[in-house]
Motif scaffolding. Sequence first.
Motif, PDB file in Angstrom:
ATOM      1  N   GLU A 141      37.953  36.864 135.564  1.00  0.00           N
ATOM      2  CA  GLU A 141      37.765  35.740 136.479  1.00  0.00           C
ATOM      3  C   GLU A 141      38.412  36.031 137.830  1.00  0.00           C
ATOM      4  O   GLU A 141      37.788  35.906 138.871  1.00  0.00           O
ATOM      5  N   ASP A 142      39.680  36.450 137.792  1.00  0.00           N
ATOM      6  CA  ASP A 142      40.389  36.707 139.047  1.00  0.00           C
ATOM      7  C   ASP A 142      39.699  37.792 139.835  1.00  0.00           C
ATOM      8  O   ASP A 142      39.544  37.707 141.047  1.00  0.00           O
ATOM      9  N   GLU A 143      39.299  38.800 139.127  1.00  0.00           N
ATOM     10  CA  GLU A 143      38.660  39.925 139.781  1.00  0.00           C
ATOM     11  C   GLU A 143      37.399  39.478 140.518  1.00  0.00           C
ATOM     12  O   GLU A 143      37.107  39.895 141.611  1.00  0.00           O
ATOM     13  N   GLN A 144      36.694  38.566 139.874  1.00  0.00           N
ATOM     14  CA  GLN A 144      35.446  38.102 140.477  1.00  0.00           C
ATOM     15  C   GLN A 144      35.738  37.296 141.747  1.00  0.00           C
ATOM     16  O   GLN A 144      35.055  37.457 142.750  1.00  0.00           O
ATOM     17  N   VAL A 145      36.753  36.463 141.691  1.00  0.00           N
ATOM     18  CA  VAL A 145      37.126  35.703 142.877  1.00  0.00           C
ATOM     19  C   VAL A 145      37.444  36.670 143.998  1.00  0.00           C
ATOM     20  O   VAL A 145      36.988  36.521 145.138  1.00  0.00           O
ATOM     21  N   GLY A 172      31.638  27.685 139.810  1.00  0.00           N
ATOM     22  CA  GLY A 172      32.208  28.268 141.028  1.00  0.00           C
ATOM     23  C   GLY A 172      31.318  29.352 141.598  1.00  0.00           C
ATOM     24  O   GLY A 172      31.041  29.383 142.802  1.00  0.00           O
ATOM     25  N   ARG A 173      30.840  30.231 140.698  1.00  0.00           N
ATOM     26  CA  ARG A 173      30.055  31.384 141.161  1.00  0.00           C
ATOM     27  C   ARG A 173      28.730  30.942 141.763  1.00  0.00           C
ATOM     28  O   ARG A 173      28.307  31.436 142.783  1.00  0.00           O
ATOM     29  N   MET A 174      28.088  29.977 141.073  1.00  0.00           N
ATOM     30  CA  MET A 174      26.787  29.547 141.567  1.00  0.00           C
ATOM     31  C   MET A 174      26.948  29.007 142.986  1.00  0.00           C
ATOM     32  O   MET A 174      26.147  29.291 143.869  1.00  0.00           O
ATOM     33  N   ALA A 195      18.625  40.214 147.439  1.00  0.00           N
ATOM     34  CA  ALA A 195      17.994  40.475 146.144  1.00  0.00           C
ATOM     35  C   ALA A 195      19.048  40.560 145.057  1.00  0.00           C
ATOM     36  O   ALA A 195      18.894  40.022 143.965  1.00  0.00           O
ATOM     37  N   LEU A 196      20.148  41.250 145.400  1.00  0.00           N
ATOM     38  CA  LEU A 196      21.230  41.405 144.433  1.00  0.00           C
ATOM     39  C   LEU A 196      21.815  40.053 144.038  1.00  0.00           C
ATOM     40  O   LEU A 196      22.059  39.786 142.857  1.00  0.00           O
ATOM     41  N   LEU A 197      22.026  39.206 145.041  1.00  0.00           N
ATOM     42  CA  LEU A 197      22.639  37.904 144.764  1.00  0.00           C
ATOM     43  C   LEU A 197      21.702  37.055 143.916  1.00  0.00           C
ATOM     44  O   LEU A 197      22.149  36.313 143.042  1.00  0.00           O
ATOM     45  N   THR A 198      20.403  37.180 144.169  1.00  0.00           N
ATOM     46  CA  THR A 198      19.446  36.440 143.348  1.00  0.00           C
ATOM     47  C   THR A 198      19.562  36.903 141.899  1.00  0.00           C
ATOM     48  O   THR A 198      19.583  36.105 140.967  1.00  0.00           O
ATOM     49  N   GLU A 199      19.667  38.208 141.740  1.00  0.00           N
ATOM     50  CA  GLU A 199      19.829  38.798 140.404  1.00  0.00           C
ATOM     51  C   GLU A 199      21.129  38.290 139.764  1.00  0.00           C
ATOM     52  O   GLU A 199      21.171  37.951 138.589  1.00  0.00           O
ATOM     53  N   CYS A 200      22.194  38.211 140.600  1.00  0.00           N
ATOM     54  CA  CYS A 200      23.479  37.710 140.088  1.00  0.00           C
ATOM     55  C   CYS A 200      23.328  36.293 139.567  1.00  0.00           C
ATOM     56  O   CYS A 200      23.824  35.963 138.488  1.00  0.00           O
ATOM     57  N   SER A 201      22.625  35.448 140.324  1.00  0.00           N
ATOM     58  CA  SER A 201      22.532  34.066 139.855  1.00  0.00           C
ATOM     59  C   SER A 201      21.673  34.001 138.602  1.00  0.00           C
ATOM     60  O   SER A 201      21.906  33.164 137.740  1.00  0.00           O
ATOM     61  N   ARG A 202      20.726  34.925 138.464  1.00  0.00           N
ATOM     62  CA  ARG A 202      19.975  34.981 137.205  1.00  0.00           C
ATOM     63  C   ARG A 202      20.939  35.293 136.053  1.00  0.00           C
ATOM     64  O   ARG A 202      20.861  34.721 134.980  1.00  0.00           O
ATOM     65  N   ARG A 203      21.847  36.234 136.293  1.00  0.00           N
ATOM     66  CA  ARG A 203      22.845  36.600 135.283  1.00  0.00           C
ATOM     67  C   ARG A 203      23.705  35.394 134.914  1.00  0.00           C
ATOM     68  O   ARG A 203      23.993  35.132 133.762  1.00  0.00           O
TER      69      ARG A 203
END
Lengths: 253, 532
Positions: free
Chosen positions: B184-188, B259-261, B291-299
Amino acid sequence: MTLTQNDHTDIGTLIAYAVQPTQRPGRSQEYRRVLGRYRTESDFRIAADAVLHGLSAQVLSDGDFGLVLGVSPESPFAFRVGDMPHAATRIGRLVAGLVLVGVAAYAYPTPADLEEERIRRITDVEFEQWMRAICERMQKHDAAGEPVPDDGLDEAWRAYHEMPSTLVGDRGRGSGRLSPKCALYWVRNILGWLVEQGMARADSTGGTWMLTERFRIQVKDMASEPAYTFLAEVARRPQAANRPFAADNGEEA
Amino acid sequence: MDDLFDLPSGSTVSGSPAPAELSVFDPTFPARVAVLMRSRPITEAIIAANRQEWPAATYDVATFALAAIDLVIAQQGFAEEATYNDVVGGLTTLARRTAPERPASEHRRIGEHTVDALLNRGEREAPFTYRISDFTDKARSHQRRQVQFRLLVEREDPVRGEVVLYATRDAINALVGGLEFDVEDEQVANEVLLERQLAKGAFDAAERAAVRARLLSVSLAEDLHELIKNTRRDLRAVIQEWATAVPQRLTTAREHIAGRMEAEHRLLAKVRESLESDDQQVTMAAARIAALLTECSRRHEALHRQVIAARGVFLEEQDRQSFRPPALGHLPDISREILAPLLALDSETALAVTDRWLSDITGPRPPKLPRLYRLVYDLWAVRDSAADDRDLDDDDEAGDPDPPTIGPHIMDAARRVVVRTGLPARLSALLVDALTDPGLDSSADRQRAAEILALAALWCFAPEATDTEHTASVDLTARIFGPRAVADADDLKVDLPGWDGDDLIIAPHPEALATAAPQPVTEHPWKHAEAV
């Protein structure tokens, strides 16, 4: 809730899919639907389990690979030794059986391996050598010569050990092919048979097979325990070793 | 230097760090070493690559290895997961770009070398096992620890029935660089980094950060997947975890997703602004990142679905498993506890075990229930279609295809095709394989091999009454498909140019026919011009 006629039809459909090991829910929407009902509706599940119980079968897994059934020997669905291709002779039957147990032991070397969801690869020649090495280890115990045993009382490993690894036929129809008098023939035969049962897949490179989830589920949930119980009993009471294998072994009374 | 590592004595040398402060005695130290070990298989693959036949220092195996793991992760969790051939194919392309002058077979070999190393094929796909030292116990004595992990594993894809590759947590962490810390921290940290980078216009770094963010999401989903799988398998094994750690983990995951979304939508808006930039490089980078961020939100959405379902799985499994007979408490060690004692039994008793094992392992086998009218109908139907199919053999009229005149090399080729394709198989699969057989030089020979296969299949399907004229055909069929081979039709037609009629299924023996479901082949590989 009382089950309706449609529900019973669905139970029948589900069992029809389950007895065909090459069917997969991924390929059939209908299979997915009835399997989904089995997984989510407890009335449906209880009824299906009861029908299967009457057929002397039980559900081993209801995961994404479909409904994997285990059958007791008395079930009409049970595979009989006579159904095994090319295993008409007593030696053939014995070696085929040893190879089958050997494949499981080779693929799942530790109990924890039986729990791990992963494809196992097996190369026919390598496996043959591994099996031979085990038999050779058994031979060393009685290198000083021993009395000739009566028919049927010689140990099982000798049947395997006395076969050459490879032998190519030189006469008639079997000319140029592996002979049933060699071990590699039986290894390939068993692996090929596992492919037919949906428990293995042949690798495109040849000589290598991949053992599927279905094989792991069957070995773990159905085959290991009764065999283990039987062997443990034999070990405890050596004088009763020739007792026929109890058909209901591993089942509750 | 020795006294630096000595046990603390009464006197401490002033100025130098006390032994207690040396990091090697720190409880987290072995974990750091273990993290380092995750890259060791790749190092070993590099060294092994130098011993191969290609010139040393031509290919960068480290890059290939990371690219392979990336290829796997990119598909992981979606419908079309990467297969062994997909990944090797990708690496082959990279190898071709590295050294275009080297032969194509070598490019493929380096690809296989890399993927095999990641799978640890050399050791039958056993986990990588390394020994490390541990000095962290109270007495600071030396202990050995064993680090075991896998990087890639092969699994069965339940939907397509294919074998696909999976990247383990270890591989994901090794790839993103020792992320043994709180995901989690790493992602922030990543998000902040990306935001700052975009503000500064440092797009290359921003893109890298976005890739890292996606990998972290995959890792989190994999974690949850593992928990749900274990819950389904045996609730008792993880019930403690559910009681203590899991509710917190689910809450964290939910907050994380929320948070991520939000963060990613904000970033996406920002990146889209950059799409209007005049700098072409910036717009291209922005498009890629978008494109990457769209893929991220799919994840994240996929992860969200898992989180929503998790509690349901727990309750459902609790309901199911509490009324189920207890699972096997003891899983036998097959090699030691079954195979070895079995081999030592006298063969009569051993037969009892192996026969039972055979039934147990097979699972259900639908019994055949013949119905007379149906059987009679089928017998007639077979005759009819055989009569139709005989028109196929135009050569019958043109010349006399006397079986003994078939060259032995054609026979060998036909036999080879059958062995290579494996029975049961569709006639179309055999034909395509024969028509593209590299072992035959001329296309006329390939055509002949295909015709022989078709003839033998037809013979299997509808054997004529055996008279002297046809003994050769019986022999031919037996030599190509084996003595017990049978064929059957299921209304599917051969879809290959120049061929028509039923796409027969050929099985090695009658019992195999019931369960055979081989796939038809409709590609025309010998006609490249027709490629779609």
